[in-house]
Write a protein that holds these residues in place. Structure first.
Motif, mmCIF file in Angstrom:
data_model
loop_
_atom_site.group_PDB
_atom_site.id
_atom_site.type_symbol
_atom_site.label_atom_id
_atom_site.label_comp_id
_atom_site.label_asym_id
_atom_site.label_seq_id
_atom_site.Cartn_x
_atom_site.Cartn_y
_atom_site.Cartn_z
ATOM 1 N N LYS A 139 0.827 -0.940 0.008
ATOM 2 C CA LYS A 139 -0.114 -0.083 0.132
ATOM 3 C C LYS A 139 0.706 1.447 0.022
ATOM 4 O O LYS A 139 1.626 1.550 0.769
ATOM 5 C CB LYS A 139 -0.857 -0.011 1.306
ATOM 6 C CG LYS A 139 -1.878 1.222 1.125
ATOM 7 C CD LYS A 139 -2.720 0.634 0.132
ATOM 8 C CE LYS A 139 -4.109 1.757 -0.195
ATOM 9 N NZ LYS A 139 -4.613 1.737 -1.172
ATOM 10 N N GLU A 195 -11.583 -3.568 3.433
ATOM 11 C CA GLU A 195 -12.103 -1.970 4.064
ATOM 12 C C GLU A 195 -11.105 -1.654 2.559
ATOM 13 O O GLU A 195 -12.258 -0.702 1.504
ATOM 14 C CB GLU A 195 -11.553 -2.076 4.757
ATOM 15 C CG GLU A 195 -11.906 -0.399 4.785
ATOM 16 C CD GLU A 195 -11.875 -0.222 6.513
ATOM 17 O OE1 GLU A 195 -11.233 0.834 6.949
ATOM 18 O OE2 GLU A 195 -12.365 -1.070 7.081
ATOM 19 N N GLU A 196 -9.800 -1.565 2.475
ATOM 20 C CA GLU A 196 -9.528 -0.988 1.319
ATOM 21 C C GLU A 196 -8.298 -2.096 0.802
ATOM 22 O O GLU A 196 -7.628 -2.443 1.113
ATOM 23 C CB GLU A 196 -8.418 -0.290 2.352
ATOM 24 C CG GLU A 196 -8.011 1.146 0.749
ATOM 25 C CD GLU A 196 -7.029 1.959 1.621
ATOM 26 O OE1 GLU A 196 -6.266 2.650 1.361
ATOM 27 O OE2 GLU A 196 -7.109 2.316 2.563
ATOM 28 N N TRP A 240 -4.582 -3.662 -1.856
ATOM 29 C CA TRP A 240 -3.643 -2.778 -1.903
ATOM 30 C C TRP A 240 -3.669 -2.710 -2.804
ATOM 31 O O TRP A 240 -4.138 -2.826 -4.097
ATOM 32 C CB TRP A 240 -2.351 -4.311 -1.196
ATOM 33 C CG TRP A 240 -2.798 -4.518 0.063
ATOM 34 C CD1 TRP A 240 -2.120 -3.917 1.268
ATOM 35 C CD2 TRP A 240 -3.901 -5.462 0.523
ATOM 36 N NE1 TRP A 240 -2.037 -5.574 2.825
ATOM 37 C CE2 TRP A 240 -2.931 -5.516 1.807
ATOM 38 C CE3 TRP A 240 -4.960 -6.353 -0.019
ATOM 39 C CZ2 TRP A 240 -3.870 -6.670 2.321
ATOM 40 C CZ3 TRP A 240 -4.903 -7.573 0.652
ATOM 41 C CH2 TRP A 240 -4.704 -7.276 2.162
ATOM 42 N N ASP A 241 -2.433 -2.020 -3.722
ATOM 43 C CA ASP A 241 -1.787 -1.108 -4.736
ATOM 44 C C ASP A 241 -1.215 -2.105 -5.262
ATOM 45 O O ASP A 241 -1.518 -1.670 -6.147
ATOM 46 C CB ASP A 241 -1.601 -0.312 -3.871
ATOM 47 C CG ASP A 241 -2.229 1.481 -3.679
ATOM 48 O OD1 ASP A 241 -3.236 1.354 -3.699
ATOM 49 O OD2 ASP A 241 -0.848 1.944 -2.513
#
Length: 140
Positions: A33, A87-88, A90-91
């Motif tokens: 991230k 929830e979010e 990773w990049d």
């Protein structure tokens, strides 16, 4: 399930990881991230995106991995999620293979690695680093 990205392992976690295991190859799955903006300790490049600071690290760490007999197996941007919920996202995902935990430890302690690690620290908000054992011919 609790998921917490971290930038560095706790000392006890690192000691247990590098003391454990055998002398067999490992693959490290890195779920990355990035920060919106890089944050260098010396304040340089304040407008640089975190992803670009990490790209500087990636460019230098390839030689460090190779120097201990390892290889980068995969690197790619995360584009979506098919199964599960988080929830979010990773990049990026990167997978590096090392001949052993000892080889990985030698790499992170090397002066060459220490030189490029500043870019990792500047660009990453956090990550999960998952150890796996490679298996020849294995498929998911």
């Amino acid at each position: 399930m609790i998921v917490m990205n971290q930038l560095h392992p706790a000392p006890q976690q690192a000691m247990a990881f590098f003391a454990g295991g055998d002398d067999e190859p490992i693959c490290m799955v890195n779920l990355l991230k990035f920060k919106d903006k890089a944050a260098y300790a010396d304040g340089s490049d304040p407008d640089l995106p975190g992803r670009e600071a990490y790209a500087r690290y990636a460019a230098g760490v390839h030689a460090c991995i190779a120097a201990v007999g390892g290889t980068l197996r995969f690197g790619g941007a995360v584009t979506g999620l098919l199964i599960g919920e988080i929830e979010e996202l990773w990049d990026m995902v990167a997978i590096a293979e090392y001949p052993s935990r000892k080889a990985m430890l030698a790499m992170v302690q090397s002066p060459e690695y220490q030189q490029v690690a500043k870019h990792r620290d500047a660009g990453l908000a956090g990550q999960l680093n998952i150890c796996t054992k490679p298996r020849a011919g294995a498929a998911a």
